[in-house]
Motif scaffolding. Structure first.
Motif, PDB file in Angstrom:
ATOM      1  N   UNK A  43       0.834  -1.202   0.000  1.00  0.00           N
ATOM      2  CA  UNK A  43       0.000   0.000   0.000  1.00  0.00           C
ATOM      3  C   UNK A  43       0.872   1.255   0.000  1.00  0.00           C
ATOM      4  N   UNK A  44       2.084   1.171   0.549  1.00  0.00           N
ATOM      5  CA  UNK A  44       2.987   2.325   0.499  1.00  0.00           C
ATOM      6  C   UNK A  44       3.481   2.571  -0.923  1.00  0.00           C
ATOM      7  N   UNK A  45       3.624   1.501  -1.713  1.00  0.00           N
ATOM      8  CA  UNK A  45       4.002   1.680  -3.107  1.00  0.00           C
ATOM      9  C   UNK A  45       2.853   2.295  -3.913  1.00  0.00           C
ATOM     10  N   UNK A  46       1.619   1.868  -3.612  1.00  0.00           N
ATOM     11  CA  UNK A  46       0.472   2.409  -4.338  1.00  0.00           C
ATOM     12  C   UNK A  46       0.187   3.842  -3.925  1.00  0.00           C
ATOM     13  N   UNK A  50       1.162   5.836   3.311  1.00  0.00           N
ATOM     14  CA  UNK A  50      -0.079   5.286   3.884  1.00  0.00           C
ATOM     15  C   UNK A  50       0.179   4.662   5.244  1.00  0.00           C
ATOM     16  N   UNK A  51       1.286   3.901   5.391  1.00  0.00           N
ATOM     17  CA  UNK A  51       1.662   3.310   6.680  1.00  0.00           C
ATOM     18  C   UNK A  51       3.042   3.863   7.036  1.00  0.00           C
ATOM     19  N   UNK A  52       3.134   4.872   7.895  1.00  0.00           N
ATOM     20  CA  UNK A  52       4.438   5.502   8.182  1.00  0.00           C
ATOM     21  C   UNK A  52       5.428   4.555   8.833  1.00  0.00           C
ATOM     22  N   UNK A  70      -2.529  -1.862   7.585  1.00  0.00           N
ATOM     23  CA  UNK A  70      -2.799  -2.093   6.165  1.00  0.00           C
ATOM     24  C   UNK A  70      -4.286  -1.959   5.853  1.00  0.00           C
ATOM     25  N   UNK A  71      -5.147  -2.524   6.702  1.00  0.00           N
ATOM     26  CA  UNK A  71      -6.589  -2.463   6.456  1.00  0.00           C
ATOM     27  C   UNK A  71      -7.105  -1.025   6.518  1.00  0.00           C
ATOM     28  N   UNK A  72      -6.620  -0.248   7.469  1.00  0.00           N
ATOM     29  CA  UNK A  72      -7.044   1.148   7.549  1.00  0.00           C
ATOM     30  C   UNK A  72      -6.527   1.953   6.358  1.00  0.00           C
ATOM     31  N   UNK A  73      -5.338   1.616   5.878  1.00  0.00           N
ATOM     32  CA  UNK A  73      -4.759   2.348   4.748  1.00  0.00           C
ATOM     33  C   UNK A  73      -5.529   2.075   3.460  1.00  0.00           C
ATOM     34  N   UNK A  74      -5.916   0.821   3.214  1.00  0.00           N
ATOM     35  CA  UNK A  74      -6.654   0.531   1.980  1.00  0.00           C
ATOM     36  C   UNK A  74      -8.073   1.087   2.041  1.00  0.00           C
TER      37      UNK A  74
END
Length: 252
Positions: A43-46, A50-52, A70-74
């Motif tokens: 998700x950080x690549x997309x 997103x996740x520090x 990860x779930x909160x970021x997506x």
């Protein structure tokens, strides 16, 4: 749930995730994602940032925290809540099918945002249209045909569905049709008329002819067989259908 898991989709997801993150998942696809590290890097690549902080997979709570991040970021990325798995679905291996569906939904969202993704579908883009306020006000004055009237036509004089209609032909000399606007006494009340004195449907009526000298039938008195009237009761009555003993004192 296990039967719905698609191995072909797993191979496609493996190729996409490994190509995006640059890391190898391992022989077991779900075990390679269980610590949440690769998911957070994906998700950080997309969407960078997103996740520090990504925890090292030392203890179980580190892994669960990575999965939760990860779930909160997506979710912020645009994946619908009903498409997202729960942390225990991956960490405790309870629902790998839902985990696969979430990753496919993430791939579809990434494709919609312009990323080069070889799986998933591209969601339709929202096309918002703005109308001039005058056009909106003009639309309020138009009533659709399904809503009732059109050009001042109305349903006045219409009968209810299933109501019989009287066909009348003046040349045949038949009787005039009944006035549909008038309610007969049998149908209720009309201009103060009521059903007072009416008998229930199916009730027998006594025919009385004064010229024949017949006895006038009193319909206001209830017989003893019908219940009670003015203190009379059914005491001593037998149940309907039971035989009764005929007694004659001359033979006793």
């Amino acid at each position: 749930l296990a039967q719905k898991y698609d191995p072909q989709r797993e191979r496609e997801l493996r190729a996409w995730i490994e190509g995006t993150t640059g890391r190898r998942i391992g022989d077991n696809f779900m075990d390679g994602l269980k610590d949440g590290v690769i998911l957070c890097e994906l998700i950080n690549k997309l969407q960078p940032g997103s996740v520090p902080k990504v925890n090292e997979p030392g203890q179980n709570w580190h892994k669960l925290e990575n999965i939760g991040n990860f779930l909160r970021a997506i979710t912020r990325y645009g994946v619908k809540p009903h498409d997202i798995f729960e942390a225990n679905d991956l960490f405790e291996n309870t629902n790998h099918t839902q985990v696969q569906s979430t990753l496919i939904a993430l791939a579809s969202q990434a494709k919609t945002k312009g990323n080069n993704v070889g799986l998933g579908v591209k969601y339709a883009e929202k096309q918002q249209r703005r109308f001039h306020p005058e056009k909106l006000r003009e639309g309020r004055n138009i009533i659709g045909l399904q809503m009732g009237t059109n050009k001042f036509a109305s349903q006045q004089g219409m009968t209810a569905y299933g109501t019989r209609r009287h066909l009348y032909d003046p040349k045949l000399g038949t009787d005039q049709p009944l006035d549909q606007a008038t309610i007969s006494l049998q149908m209720g009340t009309n201009k103060g008329a009521s059903q007072a004195g009416m008998t229930a449907p199916g009730t027998k009526r006594q025919i009385f002819e004064p010229a024949l000298g017949m006895e006038h039938c009193d319909t206001m008195t209830i017989g003893l067989q019908m219940g009670s009237n003015k203190g009379a009761s059914q005491q001593g009555m037998t149940v309907y259908g039971l035989p009764r003993q005929v007694y004659d004192p001359k033979y006793c």
